[in-house]
Design a protein around this motif. Structure first.
Motif, PDB file in Angstrom:
ATOM      1  N   GLU A 157       0.798  -1.219   0.000  1.00  0.00           N
ATOM      2  CA  GLU A 157       0.000   0.000   0.000  1.00  0.00           C
ATOM      3  C   GLU A 157       0.838   1.279   0.000  1.00  0.00           C
ATOM      4  O   GLU A 157       0.307   2.369  -0.201  1.00  0.00           O
ATOM      5  N   TYR A 158       2.136   1.157   0.214  1.00  0.00           N
ATOM      6  CA  TYR A 158       2.961   2.349   0.396  1.00  0.00           C
ATOM      7  C   TYR A 158       2.894   3.297  -0.803  1.00  0.00           C
ATOM      8  O   TYR A 158       2.661   4.510  -0.647  1.00  0.00           O
ATOM      9  N   ALA A 171       7.636  10.615   1.618  1.00  0.00           N
ATOM     10  CA  ALA A 171       8.144   9.282   1.937  1.00  0.00           C
ATOM     11  C   ALA A 171       7.326   8.735   3.093  1.00  0.00           C
ATOM     12  O   ALA A 171       6.620   9.468   3.794  1.00  0.00           O
ATOM     13  N   ILE A 172       7.405   7.416   3.297  1.00  0.00           N
ATOM     14  CA  ILE A 172       6.714   6.782   4.404  1.00  0.00           C
ATOM     15  C   ILE A 172       7.726   5.935   5.183  1.00  0.00           C
ATOM     16  O   ILE A 172       8.577   5.253   4.589  1.00  0.00           O
ATOM     17  N   VAL A 173       7.665   6.015   6.490  1.00  0.00           N
ATOM     18  CA  VAL A 173       8.602   5.298   7.352  1.00  0.00           C
ATOM     19  C   VAL A 173       8.180   3.833   7.433  1.00  0.00           C
ATOM     20  O   VAL A 173       7.026   3.515   7.725  1.00  0.00           O
ATOM     21  N   VAL A 218      10.399   4.525   2.427  1.00  0.00           N
ATOM     22  CA  VAL A 218      10.095   4.182   1.035  1.00  0.00           C
ATOM     23  C   VAL A 218       9.649   5.454   0.335  1.00  0.00           C
ATOM     24  O   VAL A 218       8.839   6.225   0.873  1.00  0.00           O
ATOM     25  N   LEU A 219      10.190   5.685  -0.858  1.00  0.00           N
ATOM     26  CA  LEU A 219       9.852   6.857  -1.648  1.00  0.00           C
ATOM     27  C   LEU A 219       8.732   6.533  -2.633  1.00  0.00           C
ATOM     28  O   LEU A 219       8.320   5.372  -2.765  1.00  0.00           O
ATOM     29  N   SER A 250      11.492   2.916  -4.166  1.00  0.00           N
ATOM     30  CA  SER A 250      12.849   2.658  -3.681  1.00  0.00           C
ATOM     31  C   SER A 250      12.942   2.917  -2.181  1.00  0.00           C
ATOM     32  O   SER A 250      12.183   3.712  -1.618  1.00  0.00           O
ATOM     33  N   GLU A 251      13.910   2.234  -1.547  1.00  0.00           N
ATOM     34  CA  GLU A 251      14.151   2.427  -0.124  1.00  0.00           C
ATOM     35  C   GLU A 251      15.334   3.356   0.093  1.00  0.00           C
ATOM     36  O   GLU A 251      16.236   3.446  -0.733  1.00  0.00           O
TER      37      GLU A 251
END
Length: 798
Positions: free
Chosen positions: A330-331, A347-349, A360-361, A365-366
């Protein structure tokens, strides 16, 4: 025998009837057909393009993206691909292909519907330029007749060029050059065979065979065209095998902009609409602005870094959203709701570790945020209060936090947040008023409100130089003593009183005008305006480009309570920087039409320092323009005595060397002058500064006025942004100040009295005076400071 003749004549009549019918229809329709000769001078709708002064693309406006190209720039492989897809007999027929028409008639008879239509490329040119898309017999007949005329009047190359520049190919792309740039970010001449075949497949159905929206169907269409090319002998087996094995790499490429200057682009767009109306969007104008692309990049960076630096001082407000239960799948869906703004990406942690956080962007990508790049984030409790210092990443972040990050250049990111405060920066060439850089806010995508031209805010003390110029032209000198002492004004009618204060709440007593400016003493400014008179002061201040109705008719105007835009302030400072000439800001240098003929050349009144340069520019374009040009470059009106601007510049240099902008000494230049400004309750922070080459004004504040913080002033908010920009803008340039004009003299004076010092005294300093205002030598004064010759009194305190 008679029966046989009857049968033969009957068959001939039946065979001739359709021909006679078509001939009759042709004779009936021909007079109403348009003149195909107009195709030689057709003007295709082409978007408006905005450029920097160094020819870098800033923006493109218009519903249709189109880049018309000549036939000789079309790759041969594309010509063959399009012929294979649309009209392989194009080079042989005379506008109509009987076999194609017969096939279309057969389809109509067998299916009851018109499917392929039997159109040649020439017939499609006729339809695209002259007819509608209605699928009726009358339009088809007109199409045939026009195609026959087109073939008689134009060459095959001309017909093909008209076709490939007109056709719609999806995603706002009109013509093959636009399609190449939209789908592949390249010119048509740079594309390989596979991509050329993909574009050749689009005219039939731009939405159905769109390589972005329908990649599978588009690839099927592409491979069919390649198979046709192979079968027709246009390509060999090796080329075919390589092309069909090529993956579909099409994606949506926006206009390939070279410079980020959206606020400038919007200013230019509005001016073009005022000048040309809606035709500005379609007639292919090329607008060259006065913007320097390098300075514009410096401006963007300086403003954003300055705002983020201010924002970090006031703590972390937390994530923009929290999704602790979100799964990795879902990110990206969650992040698609957020756009990158001002260089800050969402971004999401995903994981919080002891020394970093994993994020995650938007592209999946991480990346990592090291502890060093987040430990600034003390919780914001209020504009002037912060929470405890964080000791570990878990004190700041949690899994599922949606936040903003900025790249650090070492494959890591730093924690950031969108600033709530806003800023504006504008840089002018003071000798002609040209705008060299402008940014009206942190991000145009976030807010299209241009604070340089639209935000009317109180300039505070950055307005004082205009009042001091009035004083210097009305009998005061930089050495004049003015009393920095309390004042009380009582309004008997409203039973109110005004007790103006200095920013520190203190009073220094008698103080020289020079020191009063670099220390920004409010009471001195009020006394100056009171002495000269409000109306007299404001009448003089108008010379700097302000409208009289914008200036409040009371003593508070001396403290910068009028509401003015940053551009107006910069224009006023230009008059000081250029020696007293009233230049006006402008952003469009010239306008060229689709044929690259200059149809407008801005010819602003300029200061003497710009005359030679602008005369060379006028000579350069005199034989290249369709626009009427003036015989010579107009000289701007000189509204302030150059001796006054020289004195004032000298005083404003002290603002940097020893006053409220002393931090700017870090730039290591002696040619910089300026003035800070802070309004009541620290709602606005300003700094305007200049040398003889560049005037730069910076404003910082909230769109809805609110305090920036009790420890925030023009010197802490706006000045750092100005320093970042000016340090880069002037790097490598020699120092350049206004030369000393005639009629000035340097006299050593006593800093306590403002009068000439004793011969041999080491306590004094040299001050610049106008000849008529210079104090007499010490030898001509008696013991009481009176002139021996005329018994004139010494400078009187006001």
């Amino acid at each position: 025998m008679r029966f046989v003749k009857f049968i033969l004549w009957s068959l001939l009549a039946l065979a001739s009837a359709p021909l006679l019918g078509l001939s009759g229809v042709a004779l009936y329709l021909s007079p109403a057909l348009p003149d195909v000769e107009t195709l030689r001078n057709v003007q295709l709708q082409t978007p408006l393009r905005i450029y920097s002064t160094d020819h870098k693309l800033i923006a493109e406006f218009g519903e249709m993206r189109r880049f018309p190209i000549n036939f000789d720039r079309v790759p041969n492989n594309f010509i063959l691909a399009l012929l294979a897809a649309e009209d392989d007999n194009f080079l042989n027929h005379h506008g109509v292909d009987p076999s194609s028409l017969a096939r279309a008639v057969g389809e109509l008879i067998s299916t009851g519907q018109i499917q392929t239509g039997g159109s040649t490329i020439t017939m499609q040119v006729a339809k695209n330029y002259f007819l509608t898309s209605d699928r009726v017999f009358s339009r088809k007949i007109n199409e045939i007749l026009l195609a026959l005329q087109i073939e008689r009047n134009l060459s095959k190359q001309e017909i093909f060029e008209l076709y490939v520049n007109k056709i719609y190919l999806g995603n706002r792309a009109y013509g093959i050059e636009a399609a190449a740039q939209v789908y592949y970010g390249k010119t048509i001449s740079e594309l390989p065979l596979a991509d050329l075949a993909m574009i050749a497949g689009l005219p039939k159905a731009p939405s159905r065979f769109n390589p972005i929206a329908n990649p599978e169907r588009a690839k099927i269409r592409r491979d069919w065209i390649l198979q046709r090319m192979l079968g027709l002998g246009y390509i060999d087996q090796a080329a075919y095998d390589e092309a069909v094995a090529t993956p579909n790499t099409a994606r949506n490429h926006g206009a390939d902009l070279d410079v980020e200057a959206p606020y400038v682009a919007e200013m230019a767009r509005l001016e073009m609409i005022d000048r040309y109306g809606d035709a500005a969007y379609t007639d292919g104008y090329h607008v060259y602005t006065t913007i320097d692309s390098t300075l514009q990049q410096h401006a963007n960076r300086a403003l954003r870094e300055g705002l983020m630096e201010y924002d970090r001082r006031h703590g972390y407000r937390g994530p923009e959203a929290r999704h602790p239960e979100a799964t990795p799948e879902e990110y990206q869906r969650l992040l698609r709701q957020y756009s990158a703004l001002g260089g800050l990406v969402p971004a999401i942690v995903t994981t919080v570790e002891s020394d970093q956080a994993i994020i995650v962007l938007r592209d999946g990508s991480e990346a990592a945020i090291p502890w060093e790049q987040m430990k600034w984030a003390r919780p914001q409790l209020g504009v002037d209060s912060l929470g405890p210092v964080p000791k570990a990443p878990r004190d700041i972040l949690a899994k599922g936090d949606v936040l903003r990050v900025a790249p650090t250049g070492d494959e890591a990111y730093r924690l950031a947040q969108l600033p709530q405060a806003q800023s504006a920066l504008v840089a002018l060439e003071p000798s002609d008023g040209s705008i060299k850089a402008l940014t009206g806010g942190f991000s145009f995508l976030q807010s299209k409100y241009n604070r340089v031209t639209q935000a009317r805010r109180q300039p505070g003390s950055s307005f004082k130089p205009f009042l001091y110029a009035a004083a210097l032209d009305n009998g005061y000198t930089p050495a004049s003593l003015v009393n920095d002492a309390p004042l009380v004004y009582v309004d008997e009618f409203q039973d109110t009183e005004w007790r103006p204060q200095n920013s520190g709440g203190d009073f220094l007593g008698p103080i020289r005008l020079r020191e009063a400016l670099y220390r920004s003493r409010n009471l001195v400014s009020i006394r100056l305006m009171q002495d000269m008179g409000v109306d007299r002061s404001l009448d003089y201040i108008q010379r700097f480009g302000f409208r009289r109705e914008e200036l409040p008719r009371n003593l508070s105007a001396s403290l910068g309570t009028s509401e003015l835009t940053p551009l107006q302030i910069a224009q006023g400072y230009s008059v000081i920087a250029n020696g007293g000439y009233a230049v006006r800001p402008y952003v469009i240098d010239r306008v060229e039409d689709r044929f690259r003929q200059v149809v407008h050349l801005t010819q602003p009144p300029v200061a003497e320092a710009a005359l030679e340069r602008m005369q060379s520019r006028l000579a350069e374009y005199r034989d290249k323009t369709l626009a009427p040009l003036q015989d010579d470059v107009p000289v701007a009106e000189r509204v302030v005595d150059p001796r006054t601007t020289y004195q004032l510049t000298s005083m404003m240099k002290d603002v940097i060397s020893r006053g409220t902008a002393v931090r700017a000494r870090e730039l290591g230049r002696e040619d910089l002058a300026g003035k800070t400004g802070t309004t009541n309750d620290q709602k606005d922070g300003w700094f305007s500064g200049f040398n003889a080459d560049l005037v730069v004004t910076v404003w910082v504040g909230f769109d809805q006025p609110a305090t920036l913080g009790r420890r925030e002033f023009g010197g802490t908010t706006a000045l750092p942004i100005w320093m970042r920009f000016m340090g880069q803008a002037l790097e490598g340039r020699p120092e350049h100040s206004q030369p000393m004009p005639e009629g000035l003299v340097s006299v050593r004076i006593d800093p306590e009295t403002g009068r000439s010092t004793r011969p041999g005294s080491t306590d004094g300093y040299f001050e610049v005076f106008k000849d008529e205002d210079a104090p007499p030598p010490f030898s001509e004064l008696d013991d009481n400071g009176y002139s021996v010759d005329d018994a004139a009194t010494p400078l009187e305190l006001f």
